[in-house]
Design an enzyme around this catalytic site. Sequence first.
Site, PDB file in Angstrom:
ATOM      1  N   GLU A 100       0.842  -1.203   0.000  1.00  0.00           N
ATOM      2  CA  GLU A 100       0.000   0.000   0.000  1.00  0.00           C
ATOM      3  C   GLU A 100       0.875   1.250   0.000  1.00  0.00           C
ATOM      4  OE1 GLU A 100      -2.713   1.115  -0.562  1.00  0.00           O
ATOM      5  OE2 GLU A 100      -4.398   0.228   0.474  1.00  0.00           O
ATOM      6  N   ASP A 101       0.335   2.343  -0.524  1.00  0.00           N
ATOM      7  CA  ASP A 101       1.039   3.623  -0.393  1.00  0.00           C
ATOM      8  C   ASP A 101       0.720   4.264   0.953  1.00  0.00           C
ATOM      9  OD1 ASP A 101      -1.568   3.963  -1.240  1.00  0.00           O
ATOM     10  OD2 ASP A 101      -1.149   5.711  -2.484  1.00  0.00           O
ATOM     11  N   ASP A 104      -4.940   4.774   5.896  1.00  0.00           N
ATOM     12  CA  ASP A 104      -5.573   5.966   6.446  1.00  0.00           C
ATOM     13  C   ASP A 104      -6.640   5.491   7.451  1.00  0.00           C
ATOM     14  OD1 ASP A 104      -6.398   8.561   6.720  1.00  0.00           O
ATOM     15  OD2 ASP A 104      -7.082   8.845   4.686  1.00  0.00           O
ATOM     16  N   LYS A 132      -0.990   6.688   8.626  1.00  0.00           N
ATOM     17  CA  LYS A 132      -1.571   7.864   9.289  1.00  0.00           C
ATOM     18  C   LYS A 132      -2.463   7.351  10.420  1.00  0.00           C
ATOM     19  CE  LYS A 132      -2.761  11.578   6.293  1.00  0.00           C
ATOM     20  NZ  LYS A 132      -3.816  12.276   5.515  1.00  0.00           N
ATOM     21  N   PHE A 153      -2.598  16.622   4.327  1.00  0.00           N
ATOM     22  CA  PHE A 153      -2.978  16.157   2.999  1.00  0.00           C
ATOM     23  C   PHE A 153      -1.726  15.976   2.151  1.00  0.00           C
ATOM     24  CE2 PHE A 153      -4.642  15.867  -1.159  1.00  0.00           C
ATOM     25  CZ  PHE A 153      -5.898  15.314  -1.006  1.00  0.00           C
ATOM     26  N   ASP A 160      -2.028  10.761  -4.891  1.00  0.00           N
ATOM     27  CA  ASP A 160      -2.559  11.752  -5.818  1.00  0.00           C
ATOM     28  C   ASP A 160      -3.502  12.744  -5.153  1.00  0.00           C
ATOM     29  OD1 ASP A 160      -4.719   9.792  -5.422  1.00  0.00           O
ATOM     30  OD2 ASP A 160      -5.734  10.832  -7.067  1.00  0.00           O
ATOM     31  N   ARG A 166       1.164  12.044  -8.675  1.00  0.00           N
ATOM     32  CA  ARG A 166       1.676  10.709  -8.344  1.00  0.00           C
ATOM     33  C   ARG A 166       3.146  10.560  -8.699  1.00  0.00           C
ATOM     34  NH1 ARG A 166      -2.806   7.339  -7.168  1.00  0.00           N
ATOM     35  NH2 ARG A 166      -4.658   7.678  -8.414  1.00  0.00           N
TER      36      ARG A 166
HETATM   37  C1  PRP Z   1      -5.991   5.158  -1.267  1.00  0.00           C
HETATM   38  C2  PRP Z   1      -4.740   4.427  -0.822  1.00  0.00           C
HETATM   39  C3  PRP Z   1      -5.283   3.284  -0.020  1.00  0.00           C
HETATM   40  C4  PRP Z   1      -6.536   3.852   0.587  1.00  0.00           C
HETATM   41  C5  PRP Z   1      -6.279   4.219   2.004  1.00  0.00           C
HETATM   42  O1  PRP Z   1      -6.479   4.565  -2.420  1.00  0.00           O
HETATM   43  O2  PRP Z   1      -3.983   3.975  -1.922  1.00  0.00           O
HETATM   44  O3  PRP Z   1      -5.597   2.168  -0.820  1.00  0.00           O
HETATM   45  O4  PRP Z   1      -6.899   5.006  -0.176  1.00  0.00           O
HETATM   46  O5  PRP Z   1      -7.426   4.740   2.601  1.00  0.00           O
HETATM   47  P1  PRP Z   1      -8.213   4.035   3.786  1.00  0.00           P
HETATM   48  O6  PRP Z   1      -7.220   3.482   4.766  1.00  0.00           O
HETATM   49  O7  PRP Z   1      -9.023   5.163   4.360  1.00  0.00           O
HETATM   50  O8  PRP Z   1      -9.078   2.961   3.186  1.00  0.00           O
HETATM   51  P2  PRP Z   1      -7.440   5.242  -3.490  1.00  0.00           P
HETATM   52  O9  PRP Z   1      -8.784   4.591  -3.386  1.00  0.00           O
HETATM   53  O10 PRP Z   1      -7.381   6.730  -3.352  1.00  0.00           O
HETATM   54  O11 PRP Z   1      -6.824   4.754  -4.869  1.00  0.00           O
HETATM   55  P3  PRP Z   1      -5.407   5.105  -5.570  1.00  0.00           P
HETATM   56  O12 PRP Z   1      -4.376   4.206  -4.940  1.00  0.00           O
HETATM   57  O13 PRP Z   1      -5.657   4.762  -7.010  1.00  0.00           O
HETATM   58  O14 PRP Z   1      -5.090   6.565  -5.355  1.00  0.00           O
END
Ligand code: PRP
Length: 179
Positions: A100-101, A104, A132, A153, A160, A166
């Site tokens: 994962e990146d 949250d 986070k 943020f 992104d 990105r």
């Molecule tokens: C983002 C991120 C995680 C998720 C984290 O993905 O890459 O997968 O949100 O949030 P959470 O812990 O509140 O669930 P996103 O749906 O924005 O897709 P992306 O990776 O294509 O930006």
Amino acid sequence: MHKDLKKILIDEKSIINRCLELGQQITDDYKHDVEPPIFIALLKGSVPFLAELVKYVNLDIELDFMDVSSYAGGTESTRDIRILKDLDRSIKGKNIIIVEDIVDTGRTLLAVTKILENKGASGIKVVSLLDKPVRREVTVEVDYVGFEIPNEFVVGFGLDYAEKYRNLPYVGVLKDELY
Ligand code: PRP
């Protein structure tokens, strides 16, 4: 692009150094396993992190990808998610590392973990560039964390805002007036 940021939170060198450390740690943790793990990256944010991290994993790993999107109106404890792109291969009985990146609220990770368990994965660990914890809504375990960050943020290195930023080589904080 760079001018849209109010500050750099984690510079490129620090990210690369941390990927090296995480890669070595993962190598160490799995080196006695007969079967190396399959890295499952969640599109799209994890791609730059995955690419940097796996350079330092000295095991015969495989890569696979999933793309999921959250459903509005998901239940309280687990957000319902829709699979936009599923895995290419069976993971029954396999060791998995989810890449994962950012973690949250933790809802995406919880839902994906359940999907992978249902597919029969035998051991699931998680590596995330960013964590986070202050935003957490559900309990999830992140086994390998690159950096714990405050509630700001952030964009860059995969993260992104409206699909932009990105490709920034660092993680930074977007100027308030831009979102
Ligand atoms: C983002 C991120 C995680 C998720 C984290 O993905 O890459 O997968 O949100 O949030 P959470 O812990 O509140 O669930 P996103 O749906 O924005 O897709 P992306 O990776 O294509 O930006």
